[in-house]
Structure formats: C-alpha cells, structure tokens
Design an enzyme around this catalytic site. Structure first.
Site, PDB file in Angstrom:
ATOM      1  N   GLU A  12       0.839  -1.216   0.000  1.00  0.00           N
ATOM      2  CA  GLU A  12       0.000   0.000   0.000  1.00  0.00           C
ATOM      3  C   GLU A  12       0.865   1.253   0.000  1.00  0.00           C
ATOM      4  O   GLU A  12       0.439   2.313  -0.444  1.00  0.00           O
ATOM      5  CB  GLU A  12      -0.959  -0.026   1.198  1.00  0.00           C
ATOM      6  CG  GLU A  12      -2.001  -1.133   1.079  1.00  0.00           C
ATOM      7  CD  GLU A  12      -2.848  -1.334   2.340  1.00  0.00           C
ATOM      8  OE1 GLU A  12      -2.316  -1.143   3.453  1.00  0.00           O
ATOM      9  OE2 GLU A  12      -4.043  -1.672   2.202  1.00  0.00           O
ATOM     10  N   GLY A  78     -12.265  -4.451   1.709  1.00  0.00           N
ATOM     11  CA  GLY A  78     -13.261  -5.400   1.233  1.00  0.00           C
ATOM     12  C   GLY A  78     -14.589  -4.679   1.060  1.00  0.00           C
ATOM     13  O   GLY A  78     -14.972  -3.858   1.899  1.00  0.00           O
ATOM     14  N   MET A 172      -8.990  -3.242   8.295  1.00  0.00           N
ATOM     15  CA  MET A 172      -8.450  -3.621   9.612  1.00  0.00           C
ATOM     16  C   MET A 172      -7.671  -2.520  10.310  1.00  0.00           C
ATOM     17  O   MET A 172      -6.985  -2.786  11.305  1.00  0.00           O
ATOM     18  CB  MET A 172      -7.566  -4.879   9.431  1.00  0.00           C
ATOM     19  CG  MET A 172      -8.340  -6.079   8.918  1.00  0.00           C
ATOM     20  SD  MET A 172      -7.301  -7.515   8.586  1.00  0.00           S
ATOM     21  CE  MET A 172      -6.867  -7.995  10.265  1.00  0.00           C
ATOM     22  N   GLU A 173      -7.728  -1.280   9.813  1.00  0.00           N
ATOM     23  CA  GLU A 173      -6.909  -0.224  10.416  1.00  0.00           C
ATOM     24  C   GLU A 173      -7.595   1.148  10.530  1.00  0.00           C
ATOM     25  O   GLU A 173      -7.251   1.935  11.411  1.00  0.00           O
ATOM     26  CB  GLU A 173      -5.611  -0.015   9.590  1.00  0.00           C
ATOM     27  CG  GLU A 173      -4.694  -1.223   9.558  1.00  0.00           C
ATOM     28  CD  GLU A 173      -5.053  -2.209   8.454  1.00  0.00           C
ATOM     29  OE1 GLU A 173      -5.762  -1.843   7.496  1.00  0.00           O
ATOM     30  OE2 GLU A 173      -4.611  -3.365   8.531  1.00  0.00           O
ATOM     31  N   ASP A 196     -11.524  -6.777  -2.858  1.00  0.00           N
ATOM     32  CA  ASP A 196     -12.277  -8.028  -2.793  1.00  0.00           C
ATOM     33  C   ASP A 196     -13.682  -7.750  -2.256  1.00  0.00           C
ATOM     34  O   ASP A 196     -13.995  -6.614  -1.890  1.00  0.00           O
ATOM     35  CB  ASP A 196     -11.565  -9.033  -1.866  1.00  0.00           C
ATOM     36  CG  ASP A 196     -11.384  -8.463  -0.473  1.00  0.00           C
ATOM     37  OD1 ASP A 196     -10.391  -7.756  -0.249  1.00  0.00           O
ATOM     38  OD2 ASP A 196     -12.291  -8.691   0.367  1.00  0.00           O
TER      39      ASP A 196
HETATM   40  N1  LIG Z   1     -11.812  -8.860   3.228  1.00  0.00           N
HETATM   41  C1  LIG Z   1     -11.060  -8.039   3.987  1.00  0.00           C
HETATM   42  N2  LIG Z   1     -11.150  -8.106   5.332  1.00  0.00           N
HETATM   43  C2  LIG Z   1     -10.419  -7.267   6.112  1.00  0.00           C
HETATM   44  N3  LIG Z   1      -9.555  -6.342   5.631  1.00  0.00           N
HETATM   45  C3  LIG Z   1      -9.442  -6.243   4.286  1.00  0.00           C
HETATM   46  C4  LIG Z   1      -8.636  -5.408   3.459  1.00  0.00           C
HETATM   47  C5  LIG Z   1      -7.740  -4.280   3.910  1.00  0.00           C
HETATM   48  N4  LIG Z   1      -6.420  -4.661   4.509  1.00  0.00           N
HETATM   49  C6  LIG Z   1      -5.684  -5.695   3.784  1.00  0.00           C
HETATM   50  C7  LIG Z   1      -5.012  -6.579   4.825  1.00  0.00           C
HETATM   51  C8  LIG Z   1      -5.724  -7.927   4.906  1.00  0.00           C
HETATM   52  S1  LIG Z   1      -4.979  -9.095   6.006  1.00  0.00           S
HETATM   53  C9  LIG Z   1      -3.753  -9.853   5.050  1.00  0.00           C
HETATM   54  C10 LIG Z   1      -2.778 -10.637   5.626  1.00  0.00           C
HETATM   55  N5  LIG Z   1      -1.827 -11.220   4.898  1.00  0.00           N
HETATM   56  C11 LIG Z   1      -1.809 -11.045   3.578  1.00  0.00           C
HETATM   57  C12 LIG Z   1      -2.783 -10.277   3.008  1.00  0.00           C
HETATM   58  N6  LIG Z   1      -3.745  -9.666   3.753  1.00  0.00           N
HETATM   59  C13 LIG Z   1      -5.191  -5.791   6.114  1.00  0.00           C
HETATM   60  O1  LIG Z   1      -4.152  -4.820   6.290  1.00  0.00           O
HETATM   61  C14 LIG Z   1      -6.500  -5.093   5.895  1.00  0.00           C
HETATM   62  C15 LIG Z   1      -8.897  -5.773   2.158  1.00  0.00           C
HETATM   63  N7  LIG Z   1      -9.838  -6.775   2.124  1.00  0.00           N
HETATM   64  C16 LIG Z   1     -10.179  -7.090   3.413  1.00  0.00           C
END
Ligand SMILES: Nc1ncnc2c(CN3C[C@H](CSc4cnccn4)[C@@H](O)C3)c[nH]c12
Length: 228
Positions: A12, A78, A172-173, A196
């Site tokens: 990112e 997401g 998640m942040e 996603d």
């Molecule tokens: N469906 C979803 N649920 C929760 N969070 C997200 C995100 C956003 N970010 C990406 C990443 C996923 S965990 C992670 C850990 N290891 C490798 C890749 N991602 C985390 O920093 C949150 C994108 N799609 C999401």
C-alpha cells in the site's frame, strides 16, 4: 505543515514511495518511517503492519513523534455495498470498530463507555477529494467503513457488519487511526480501493488485486497532497 501518509502493508505504501522518489528512512518503535519533501510539502510515510494495534502505534507515532499535522490513509478494502466493485474508490465519512463488543452490558456493538460507535473524518478533505476525483475523471463513493482485527472472507460476517454499522466497506486499520487522529485533534482522510468482496473468494481476489487497487488509492492520495 507535515502530512502523514499511512498504509498498513508494504504494497500500500510502495506506490507512494515510488512517486516521492527520494526519502530518508528512520527506524523508530519497531517500524520504519520515510521522511520526504514532495512538491514543497513535508511528508512522513509508513506502513503500520496489519491490524488495529499496529495502526494505532503508527498513527500516534507519526503525530506525536514526527509532528504530522494531517494524516491521509491509503490502502485497500473489502466491499460490503454491492455498488462497490474491485478497483472502486471509497472515501470514509465515518468509521467504526465492528469487533468491539461489550453488548453483554447492554451497550451497542462498537461502543465502550466514554467512546463512540463512529468517528467522523475531516469534512474539508472530503470536499477536497471531490475536486480531486473530478480532476481525475474518477467517481469516488463516500461511505461508512468498519474496521476489525480479522480478514473477513465470509458472506454472513460481511452482511452482519454491513447491517449492524451501515458499513459500505471493511478493513483492519481505519477505525483505530480515526480514534487516534480524533483524540489528537489531527484532521484525517481515509481512502480505500476495493480489492475483494469479503466473501468466500476474498483471499483469492485480494491476492489478485492488491497491487493494482493499492496503486489506484495511492495515485488519488498523492493528488490530494497537491491540493492540501
Ligand atoms: N476482506 C477483507 N477483510 C479485512 N480487511 C481487508 C482489506 C484491507 N487490509 C488488507 C489486509 C488484509 S490481512 C492480510 C494478511 N496477509 C496477507 C494479506 N492480507 C489488512 O491490512 C487489511 C482488504 N480486504 C479485506
């Protein structure tokens, strides 16, 4: 003025650093912070690592230790709203923590005493984002983002988050960054590009689109820096 530009993952922040070109690296509190001047604006850039705790530490450090006076978050998310497709941009109007739960004491999901379910983002930068979107010929959706310490890959959990918080996207942040910036009175802007649909295919979609969606978000955020 010093602008903090934050992400959670290396992917990112990589497009931000590429755009900035040259920067100084500072190791502090178990993380690396990149200091640069971009088109006359002082920046401090970092990826926090994943989740609410790491993002709280990084946001606080960028403000308290590096002196950031505004914070922009760039990353992926997401989708919950069916109108959000992979690559689409969402600007957070307010954020909540979907995994904060003391409902056993009669409180609403996402609430703890002396806290609030939602934290609102800076309205001025939301207005600015509309100008940036227009200048880029891009449509950007404004919406509610829910944050929790879990990668959501489950239609049921996603829909529960959507209906409980009215959330359009999840990650998640952002929700913890919001609490930090609000408490320290630092205007903040949270932008995410969809990677996603937080459903059973989420991890495959995420792996496929992380890089391109992260670049979408980064390009937009760097255009915001030009306007600030
Ligand atoms: N469906 C979803 N649920 C929760 N969070 C997200 C995100 C956003 N970010 C990406 C990443 C996923 S965990 C992670 C850990 N290891 C490798 C890749 N991602 C985390 O920093 C949150 C994108 N799609 C999401």
């Amino acid at each position: 003025m010093k602008i903090a530009i934050m992400g959670a993952m290396p992917e990112e922040v990589a497009p931000i650093l590429e755009k900035v070109g040259s920067y100084k690296t500072v190791e502090y509190a178990g993380n690396r912070y990149y200091e640069a001047t971009y088109r006359g604006v002082e920046l401090v850039i970092a990826y926090s690592k994943i989740g609410k705790v790491f993002s709280t530490l990084t946001a606080t450090t960028m403000i308290e230790h590096f002196g950031a006076t505004k914070l922009l978050f760039s990353g992926v998310a997401g989708a919950i709203s069916p109108s959000l497709k992979v690559g689409d941009l969402i600007v957070a109007t307010k954020l909540s923590q979907h995994d904060l739960d003391i409902t056993a004491f009669g409180h609403p999901f996402g609430y703890v005493p002396e806290g609030s379910v939602f934290v609102e983002t800076d309205k001025e930068m939301i207005e600015m984002s509309k100008e940036v979107a227009a200048s880029m010929g891009k449509s950007v959706q404004e919406g509610i983002i829910a944050t929790g310490d879990q990668f959501v890959a489950n239609e049921e959990r996603k829909n529960w988050i959507g209906s409980t918080f009215g959330a359009d996207a999840l990650e998640m942040e952002g929700g913890s960054v919001a609490v930090v910036c609000s408490a320290l009175n630092v205007p903040f802007f949270i932008l995410r590009a969809i990677s996603d649909a937080a459903d059973m295919d989420a991890s495959f979609s995420f792996d496929e689109f992380l890089e391109t969606s992260a670049k979408e978000s980064a390009e937009f955020v760097m255009n915001m820096v030009d306007k600030i």
